[in-house]
Design a protein around this motif. Sequence first.
Motif, PDB file in Angstrom:
ATOM      1  N   LEU A 100       7.731   6.493  -3.666  1.00 18.24           N
ATOM      2  CA  LEU A 100       6.107   6.805  -2.056  1.00 18.24           C
ATOM      3  C   LEU A 100       6.619   8.339  -1.387  1.00 18.24           C
ATOM      4  O   LEU A 100       7.795   8.662  -1.440  1.00 18.24           O
ATOM      5  N   VAL A 101       4.851   8.932  -0.962  1.00 16.02           N
ATOM      6  CA  VAL A 101       5.805   9.786  -0.514  1.00 16.02           C
ATOM      7  C   VAL A 101       4.038   9.239   1.112  1.00 16.02           C
ATOM      8  O   VAL A 101       3.652   9.008   0.846  1.00 16.02           O
ATOM      9  N   ARG A 102       4.808   9.522   2.377  1.00 16.33           N
ATOM     10  CA  ARG A 102       3.977   9.156   3.358  1.00 16.33           C
ATOM     11  C   ARG A 102       3.909  10.676   3.956  1.00 16.33           C
ATOM     12  O   ARG A 102       4.505  11.051   4.454  1.00 16.33           O
ATOM     13  N   LEU A 103       2.684  11.410   3.898  1.00 14.64           N
ATOM     14  CA  LEU A 103       2.065  12.306   4.529  1.00 14.64           C
ATOM     15  C   LEU A 103       2.879  12.710   5.898  1.00 14.64           C
ATOM     16  O   LEU A 103       2.742  11.742   6.740  1.00 14.64           O
ATOM     17  N   ILE A 104       3.050  13.510   5.803  1.00 23.20           N
ATOM     18  CA  ILE A 104       3.196  14.200   6.692  1.00 23.20           C
ATOM     19  C   ILE A 104       2.216  14.007   8.636  1.00 23.20           C
ATOM     20  O   ILE A 104       1.356  14.510   8.200  1.00 23.20           O
ATOM     21  N   GLY A 105       2.410  13.672   9.180  1.00 20.21           N
ATOM     22  CA  GLY A 105       1.387  13.191  10.786  1.00 20.21           C
ATOM     23  C   GLY A 105       0.913  12.360  10.468  1.00 20.21           C
ATOM     24  O   GLY A 105       0.166  11.258  10.938  1.00 20.21           O
ATOM     25  N   VAL A 106       1.337  11.185   9.733  1.00 19.92           N
ATOM     26  CA  VAL A 106       0.540   9.684   9.212  1.00 19.92           C
ATOM     27  C   VAL A 106       1.706   8.440  10.268  1.00 19.92           C
ATOM     28  O   VAL A 106       2.937   8.448   9.118  1.00 19.92           O
ATOM     29  N   ASP A 107       1.136   8.291  10.826  1.00 20.88           N
ATOM     30  CA  ASP A 107       1.361   7.034  11.523  1.00 20.88           C
ATOM     31  C   ASP A 107       1.488   5.917  10.639  1.00 20.88           C
ATOM     32  O   ASP A 107       1.188   4.894  10.189  1.00 20.88           O
ATOM     33  N   GLY A 108       2.846   5.963  10.252  1.00 17.06           N
ATOM     34  CA  GLY A 108       3.270   4.756   9.769  1.00 17.06           C
ATOM     35  C   GLY A 108       3.159   2.649  10.311  1.00 17.06           C
ATOM     36  O   GLY A 108       2.834   2.326   9.137  1.00 17.06           O
ATOM     37  N   ALA A 109       2.871   3.022  11.399  1.00 19.38           N
ATOM     38  CA  ALA A 109       2.980   1.323  12.149  1.00 19.38           C
ATOM     39  C   ALA A 109       1.045   1.492  11.609  1.00 19.38           C
ATOM     40  O   ALA A 109       0.301  -0.096  11.960  1.00 19.38           O
ATOM     41  N   ARG A 110       0.161   2.180  11.161  1.00 19.17           N
ATOM     42  CA  ARG A 110      -1.398   2.527  10.950  1.00 19.17           C
ATOM     43  C   ARG A 110      -2.120   2.303   9.418  1.00 19.17           C
ATOM     44  O   ARG A 110      -0.903   2.139   8.670  1.00 19.17           O
TER      45      ARG A 110
END
Length: 203
Positions: A80-90
């Motif tokens: 998986l890749v969580r894009l830069i600037g994406v809040d992992g708590a949302r």
Amino acid sequence: MLCGGDGACNFLVHPVFTAVEIPVFWSPEEDSSVVILTDVPSLLPSDNIFIDALDPNAPRRDETGEHFLHDLGNGQSLRLVRLIGVDGARPLAALVPLDADGLDRVEAVSRLVKALHGRAVPQDTRLTDQQLRRARHMLQAVDGRTSGASYREIAEALFGARRVADQPWKTSALRDTVRDLVRDGLAMIQGGYRQLLRHRRRS
């Protein structure tokens, strides 16, 4: 690996580890099974029920975001890749571009969602058992050839001496098979291995 003028080198991965001990994080451009995570659009209802399940363990960070592995619970992991600037708590959504790799990415997202919901997760279908076996034979054939083995010796190692002896070698189908394995194995080593990261498509 980065080396200085004094001969000292900094390795990205400590050389005591083998290739199977260190996870490889392919870029989403190369690996169509990477699930790209972004924010859920505000127009969609959402909750954060799976946020904890997607909490990355020791992620790799770069200019695109956080790369990490998610255990699917069937002996496999999904990248998986969580894009830069994406809040992992949302709440998160999976991004699937409408391009040639779209079906590959939809399959990967489906496997992730099934795992999160506790359902049976199918195996990755990019490589069949037959394709895996042929890839292994390609590498064995190239290894034998670079070590000085003849095509016949390679055929005997792969298929057995008795089977090779069943027909004249110069007209044997196994001779052509071994030649093809060496040719395709060399092509895979020279960059063709990246095709293993995608489904084969009909032209």
